[in-house]
Design a protein around this motif. Structure first.
Motif, PDB file in Angstrom:
ATOM      1  N   SER A  87     -34.106-125.961 -12.968  1.00  0.00           N
ATOM      2  CA  SER A  87     -33.108-126.265 -13.776  1.00  0.00           C
ATOM      3  C   SER A  87     -33.363-127.385 -15.195  1.00  0.00           C
ATOM      4  N   HIS A  88     -34.652-127.981 -14.852  1.00  0.00           N
ATOM      5  CA  HIS A  88     -35.177-128.920 -15.740  1.00  0.00           C
ATOM      6  C   HIS A  88     -34.911-128.610 -17.120  1.00  0.00           C
ATOM      7  N   SER A  89     -34.375-129.675 -17.973  1.00  0.00           N
ATOM      8  CA  SER A  89     -34.719-129.027 -19.429  1.00  0.00           C
ATOM      9  C   SER A  89     -35.846-128.738 -19.935  1.00  0.00           C
ATOM     10  N   TRP A  90     -36.974-129.043 -19.591  1.00  0.00           N
ATOM     11  CA  TRP A  90     -38.235-128.669 -19.970  1.00  0.00           C
ATOM     12  C   TRP A  90     -38.323-127.210 -20.195  1.00  0.00           C
ATOM     13  N   PHE A  91     -37.567-126.364 -19.421  1.00  0.00           N
ATOM     14  CA  PHE A  91     -37.577-124.752 -19.162  1.00  0.00           C
ATOM     15  C   PHE A  91     -36.406-124.126 -19.909  1.00  0.00           C
TER      16      PHE A  91
ATOM     17  N   GLN B 182     -43.281-135.555 -15.761  1.00  0.00           N
ATOM     18  CA  GLN B 182     -42.061-136.073 -15.211  1.00  0.00           C
ATOM     19  C   GLN B 182     -42.436-137.494 -14.379  1.00  0.00           C
ATOM     20  N   ARG B 183     -42.000-138.331 -14.331  1.00  0.00           N
ATOM     21  CA  ARG B 183     -42.101-139.628 -13.500  1.00  0.00           C
ATOM     22  C   ARG B 183     -42.284-139.420 -12.036  1.00  0.00           C
TER      23      ARG B 183
ATOM     24  N   ARG C  62     -36.615-128.593 -26.519  1.00  0.00           N
ATOM     25  CA  ARG C  62     -35.973-129.278 -27.523  1.00  0.00           C
ATOM     26  C   ARG C  62     -35.949-130.736 -27.794  1.00  0.00           C
ATOM     27  N   ARG C  63     -36.260-131.427 -26.701  1.00  0.00           N
ATOM     28  CA  ARG C  63     -36.400-132.877 -26.691  1.00  0.00           C
ATOM     29  C   ARG C  63     -37.623-133.555 -26.847  1.00  0.00           C
TER      30      ARG C  63
ATOM     31  N   SER D  27     -37.844-137.962 -17.342  1.00  0.00           N
ATOM     32  CA  SER D  27     -37.019-137.819 -15.880  1.00  0.00           C
ATOM     33  C   SER D  27     -37.275-136.694 -15.105  1.00  0.00           C
ATOM     34  N   THR D  28     -37.124-136.631 -13.866  1.00  0.00           N
ATOM     35  CA  THR D  28     -37.207-135.513 -13.054  1.00  0.00           C
ATOM     36  C   THR D  28     -35.549-134.765 -13.047  1.00  0.00           C
TER      37      THR D  28
END
Length: 547
Positions: free
Chosen positions: A53-57, A139-140, A26-27, A165-166
């Motif tokens: 848990s990364h917001s990517w997923f 991700q950096r 969503r970002r 960000s990670t």
């Protein structure tokens, strides 16, 4: 980041493991293309970015392809322990399978697909060309070389890209600048207290729980003879395919992997290891965290650093688990034990990362003590008569693991006293240990262990004679060398090199208050014996490979 015109998905998929799926974020903020099909986006996940848990997923989105790849460049920049490489491969492939099972579109590329590409950017170009993809997100990276490699490629290629960000560490990349600046020395204790306050960890009524910030004095005990060392929790992960790929592509490794891989390679196993630590090991971790013995290789250590550094576990949940265990069983565990463990995660791990990013890339060239020596051959095979070194190196080759005191006060201490060039020490630590990733390995090695950074990490060199090892271990009783002797053919090499180090560096550290007593003790030694120490040290260096 470079920007440019959007591209449309051509209907092609990169060949590789796993098929279709849907991915969303969503970002992202990417506008749909003018066609009916949304712009296709390639998202790169590195081997140490396995954060479920990364917001990517959070959502599944049809226009996103996740790429996870075994890269030849990562196998050749340093020679790795076979358990380290196999552990990464298994964890990466398992993570890819989990994402695919959730509906995300994932492309897992093994060495069979990537071996012909010299670099990550070269492979990315090929994947995006074959897939008709023009948008790239990543991700950096936590290693400077990889972050620079990707940012340089993005700038030069013109690909439409975004970095993220990670979402792993307590402190974000931006927040590190509030605590660390290039070329400035920092001390853990001050930083650690700020972190406790900022994140409200082991605090009560504005002060530290129990009325004191650390319990180091209670956490430096020798292992008693009668204490039982529990069998470590190990897993049974089939690494045969990964090992065969390494052999097939001629990748040189070190160490051994005879049978299944015992390290956790997925989140469920990582959580099991953390739970086991809190149940069985944590009550004894505090007092015996610095102890060494030939009776066991893992003692009461958590061994969750590989899971942490690959991001299968988060530092927040690791600290929370230990504190929760303490709150449930305070009489059994004790505040000293839990504080000592939290200090490693909330304090030292974040501190080391801050030192790294504030000082790279110049940090990688620091050699304050002007060491130029060669690492002895026995660091690679464990064939030495020194019992402490034989134990530390032997278990490192067998398990890709040694705990922090073995790394600092045995193998690291000896390399420092011997005067080994920090580049060689860096390469050994980075390759040997399953948890070694440059951001955490280099400041620990070049800074803490070798004092090559001139004191940015530690206020003094961490050196000792054999007496410290005798006090903290049971190694010296069965050693071929005499820990009581300073000179002579049978004298402990740590003793000879310790006193010689003080002689060679007395002027450099004369004003260092933490070194003054050591230097004065050396000056009390009879002049004739000092000459003998110098001669013995010269002889040791000449036959360093035979000790």
């Amino acid at each position: 980041m470079a920007s440019g015109s959007g591209g449309e998905w051509t209907g092609q998929r990169p060949c590789g493991r796993f098929g279709s799926g849907r991915v969303t974020d969503r970002r992202m903020g990417i506008r749909p293309s003018m066609s009916d099909q949304p712009t296709k986006v390639l998202r790169l996940i590195l081997g140490d970015q396995l954060n479920a848990s990364h917001s990517w997923f959070d959502q599944v989105r049809s226009n996103v392809v996740y790429l996870i790849a075994e890269l030849m460049q990562e196998q050749t920049y340093v020679r790795h322990h076979i358990q380290k490489t196999a552990g990464f491969f298994l964890a990466m492939e398992g993570f890819a399978k989990d994402l695919a099972a959730q509906g995300h579109e994932v492309h897992y590329a093994t060495l069979d697909e990537t071996a012909g590409f010299e670099s990550l950017p070269e492979f990315l170009v090929d994947v995006m060309r074959r897939g008709g993809i023009s948008h790239f997100e990543y991700q950096r990276p936590d290693e400077y070389r990889l972050r620079k490699q990707l940012s340089d490629w993005v700038a030069q290629s013109g690909v439409i890209a975004r970095d993220f960000s990670t979402e792993h560490f307590f402190l974000s990349d931006e927040a590190l600048g509030d605590y660390f600046h290039s070329g400035k020395a920092y001390r853990l204790e001050h930083f650690y207290r700020k972190m406790r306050e900022r994140f409200d960890v082991l605090m009560e009524e504005g002060g530290p729980l129990g009325g004191q910030w650390n319990f180091d004095a209670e956490n430096r005990k020798r292992l008693p003879k009668g204490i039982e060392i529990p069998e470590p929790l190990m897993f049974c992960n089939d690494a045969e395919d990964a090992v065969n790929r390494l052999k097939r592509h001629g990748v040189e490794t070190l160490g051994a992997l005879d049978g299944p891989l015992g390290w956790p390679v997925n989140r469920a196993q990582a959580l099991s290891l953390l739970t086991d630590f809190c149940l069985r090991m944590l009550p004894f971790f505090g007092p015996y965290q610095d102890a060494m013995t030939h009776r066991g290789w893992s003692l009461f250590h958590a061994r969750v650093s590989f899971a942490l550094n690959t991001k299968m576990l988060s530092p927040q949940e690791v600290c929370d688990a230990a504190i929760r265990a303490y709150n449930e069983r305070p009489d059994e565990i004790g505040l000293a034990a839990v504080e000592g463990f939290v200090r490693q995660i909330l304090g030292w791990r974040e501190f080391i990362r801050g030192i790294y990013w504030a000082n790279m890339p110049e940090y990688a060239d620091r050699n304050e003590l002007e060491a130029q020596g060669e690492l002895p051959h026995f660091y690679w095979d464990g064939q030495t008569k020194m019992a402490c070194m034989q134990q530390a190196i032997g278990q490192s080759l067998e398990f890709a693991y040694a705990h922090h005191i073995q790394r600092l006060m045995v193998t690291g201490n000896f390399a420092l006293l011997l005067g080994v060039h920090p580049d060689q020490v860096d390469a050994w630590y980075l390759g040997m240990y399953i948890d070694a990733i440059e951001w955490v390995e280099m400041p620990n090695t070049r800074g803490m262990s070798q004092h090559a950074d001139g004191g940015l990490v530690g206020s003094k060199p961490y050196i000792s004679s054999g007496r410290y090892i005798e006090r903290m271990s049971d190694h010296c009783r069965g050693c071929a060398y005499k820990v009581s002797a300073r000179v002579g053919d049978s004298a402990c090499p740590f003793n000879v090199l310790y006193w010689d180090f003080l002689d060679r560096n007395s002027a450099r550290f004369a004003k260092n208050p933490r070194m003054r007593m050591m230097i004065k003790n050396y000056e009390r030694i009879d002049a004739d014996e000092r000459v003998a120490i110098t001669a013995a040290a010269k002889s040791l260096r000449a036959r360093r490979h035979e000790l």
